[in-house]
Motif scaffolding. Structure first.
Motif, mmCIF file in Angstrom:
data_model
loop_
_atom_site.group_PDB
_atom_site.id
_atom_site.type_symbol
_atom_site.label_atom_id
_atom_site.label_comp_id
_atom_site.label_asym_id
_atom_site.label_seq_id
_atom_site.Cartn_x
_atom_site.Cartn_y
_atom_site.Cartn_z
ATOM 1 N N GLY A 1 55.437 97.544 26.725
ATOM 2 C CA GLY A 1 54.486 96.853 27.442
ATOM 3 C C GLY A 1 54.474 95.255 26.780
ATOM 4 N N GLN A 2 55.722 94.793 26.319
ATOM 5 C CA GLN A 2 55.799 93.366 26.250
ATOM 6 C C GLN A 2 55.090 92.402 26.950
ATOM 7 N N ALA A 3 55.214 92.670 28.264
ATOM 8 C CA ALA A 3 54.692 91.703 29.180
ATOM 9 C C ALA A 3 53.269 91.631 29.345
ATOM 10 N N ASN A 4 52.625 92.938 29.218
ATOM 11 C CA ASN A 4 51.370 93.068 29.138
ATOM 12 C C ASN A 4 50.673 92.720 27.920
ATOM 13 N N TRP A 5 51.248 92.607 26.700
ATOM 14 C CA TRP A 5 50.713 92.291 25.590
ATOM 15 C C TRP A 5 50.567 90.759 25.683
ATOM 16 N N ARG A 6 51.692 89.876 26.213
ATOM 17 C CA ARG A 6 51.495 88.672 26.402
ATOM 18 C C ARG A 6 50.267 88.419 27.426
ATOM 19 N N LEU A 7 50.215 89.099 28.339
ATOM 20 C CA LEU A 7 49.127 88.770 29.338
ATOM 21 C C LEU A 7 47.707 89.030 28.514
ATOM 22 N N LEU A 8 47.836 90.045 27.768
ATOM 23 C CA LEU A 8 46.385 90.331 27.002
ATOM 24 C C LEU A 8 46.049 89.279 25.988
ATOM 25 N N ASN A 9 47.139 88.568 25.760
ATOM 26 C CA ASN A 9 47.100 87.122 24.842
ATOM 27 C C ASN A 9 46.394 87.603 23.354
ATOM 28 N N VAL A 10 47.024 88.453 22.848
ATOM 29 C CA VAL A 10 46.748 88.737 21.321
ATOM 30 C C VAL A 10 47.774 88.163 20.442
ATOM 31 N N SER A 11 47.080 87.636 19.580
ATOM 32 C CA SER A 11 47.995 86.762 18.481
ATOM 33 C C SER A 11 47.631 87.388 17.093
ATOM 34 N N THR A 12 48.664 87.164 16.227
ATOM 35 C CA THR A 12 48.433 87.484 14.679
ATOM 36 C C THR A 12 48.813 86.221 13.904
ATOM 37 N N ASP A 13 48.270 86.464 12.428
ATOM 38 C CA ASP A 13 48.999 85.191 11.632
ATOM 39 C C ASP A 13 50.206 85.234 11.168
ATOM 40 N N GLY A 14 50.911 86.392 11.571
ATOM 41 C CA GLY A 14 52.272 86.463 11.120
ATOM 42 C C GLY A 14 52.935 87.919 11.312
ATOM 43 N N ALA A 15 54.041 88.263 10.681
ATOM 44 C CA ALA A 15 54.536 89.561 11.005
ATOM 45 C C ALA A 15 53.708 90.692 10.609
ATOM 46 N N VAL A 16 53.945 92.008 11.029
ATOM 47 C CA VAL A 16 52.891 93.080 11.100
ATOM 48 C C VAL A 16 53.568 94.255 10.668
ATOM 49 N N ARG A 17 52.787 95.105 9.662
ATOM 50 C CA ARG A 17 53.512 96.599 9.333
ATOM 51 C C ARG A 17 53.022 97.620 10.449
ATOM 52 N N PHE A 18 52.087 97.471 10.942
ATOM 53 C CA PHE A 18 51.704 98.561 11.886
ATOM 54 C C PHE A 18 52.141 98.372 13.339
ATOM 55 N N GLY A 19 52.028 99.481 13.886
ATOM 56 C CA GLY A 19 52.353 99.379 15.438
ATOM 57 C C GLY A 19 51.048 99.735 16.231
ATOM 58 N N TYR A 20 51.011 99.005 17.277
ATOM 59 C CA TYR A 20 49.856 99.217 17.990
ATOM 60 C C TYR A 20 49.875 99.476 19.645
ATOM 61 N N ALA A 21 48.991 100.238 20.021
ATOM 62 C CA ALA A 21 48.939 100.561 21.672
ATOM 63 C C ALA A 21 47.517 100.736 21.866
ATOM 64 N N THR A 22 47.529 100.189 23.233
ATOM 65 C CA THR A 22 45.944 100.236 23.934
ATOM 66 C C THR A 22 46.198 100.631 25.458
ATOM 67 N N LYS A 23 45.373 101.658 25.551
ATOM 68 C CA LYS A 23 45.294 102.192 26.974
ATOM 69 C C LYS A 23 43.870 101.946 27.550
ATOM 70 N N ALA A 24 43.899 101.683 28.910
ATOM 71 C CA ALA A 24 42.693 101.275 29.561
ATOM 72 C C ALA A 24 42.794 102.126 30.971
ATOM 73 N N GLY A 25 41.497 102.324 31.447
ATOM 74 C CA GLY A 25 41.411 102.964 32.735
ATOM 75 C C GLY A 25 39.862 102.422 33.264
ATOM 76 N N VAL A 26 39.632 103.227 34.419
ATOM 77 C CA VAL A 26 38.179 103.368 35.009
ATOM 78 C C VAL A 26 37.877 104.580 35.285
ATOM 79 N N GLY A 27 36.477 105.062 34.898
ATOM 80 C CA GLY A 27 35.949 106.270 34.818
ATOM 81 C C GLY A 27 36.925 107.347 34.045
ATOM 82 N N ASN A 28 36.484 108.528 34.347
ATOM 83 C CA ASN A 28 36.684 109.615 33.447
ATOM 84 C C ASN A 28 37.969 110.574 34.077
ATOM 85 N N ALA A 29 38.425 109.815 35.290
ATOM 86 C CA ALA A 29 39.727 110.659 35.824
ATOM 87 C C ALA A 29 40.953 110.551 35.040
#
Length: 218
Positions: free
Chosen positions: A126-154
């Protein structure tokens, strides 16, 4: 030749060899010896001091471990808060949250977790989506991250990493009925700081006010 009376008489103190100066010196010497003896440490006192130092060292190690554990999860907590803010900013413009990751185990910025830091913004799921989300950090990170989204409970997301998040109030990973009728998102972070294969996991969602974690000492 005549001698005075006083010249024939030797003072009693001189005959006895007890001049005031000599007696005073011996008394001072004895006092110094007694003072030195009173300042010496006994074996029991030394053992007590060693025991106290050991207790203080143990307390310091406990405090150090707590500090390191707190510092270890400081990074993912800060990044997760950044993701939450970015999702809200995206929703303010697009009316929905951005579905960034393929799954909640598709870690960014690197798919494989370990004890090494990785530069934020590199290649990853999801590199392109992460750039679109525009999240930035102060430097390199040790953890990995994931985010899912949707509409409703389907759309159903499931727990990852072999951990159950049961018992967390408002947790959509366990009970999809917690998903609102409108837009929602879920964020998960994972790290393996000691490279033993056991992951420290952090979780939050748009339905939660807090960030929850398991195995924060990993």
């Amino acid at each position: 030749m005549s001698f005075s009376r006083n010249s024939k008489t030797t003072p009693r103190r001189a005959l006895l060899g007890t001049s005031p100066a000599g007696a005073s010196g011996r008394m001072r010497s004895r006092r110094r010896q007694r003072s030195a003896a009173s300042r010496a440490f006994t074996l029991v006192e030394l053992l007590v001091v060693v025991a106290m130092v050991g207790v203080l060292a143990a307390l310091a190690m406990v405090g150090y471990r707590r500090y390191m554990n707190a510092a270890g999860i400081a990074e993912p907590k800060a990044v997760i808060q950044g993701i939450r803010g970015a999702q809200e900013s995206y929703k303010a413009e697009m009316l929905v949250y951005l579905d960034v990751s393929t799954t909640l185990e598709s870690w960014y910025p690197a798919g494989t977790l370990g004890d090494r830091k990785r530069a934020w913004g590199g290649a990853g799921d999801g590199q392109a989506n992460w750039r679109l989300l525009n999240v930035s950090t102060d430097g390199a990170v040790r953890f990995g991250y994931a985010t899912k989204a949707g509409v409703g409970n389907a759309f159903t997301v499931t727990p990852n990493g072999g951990f159950s998040w049961a018992g967390i109030p408002g947790n959509p990973l366990v009970n999809p009925s917690y998903l609102p009728n409108g837009p929602w998102y879920v964020v998960q972070a994972a790290g393996d700081r000691d490279a033993d294969g056991t992951l420290a996991l952090l979780l939050t969602a748009s339905t939660m006010a807090e960030i929850y974690w398991e195995n924060d000492a990993e």
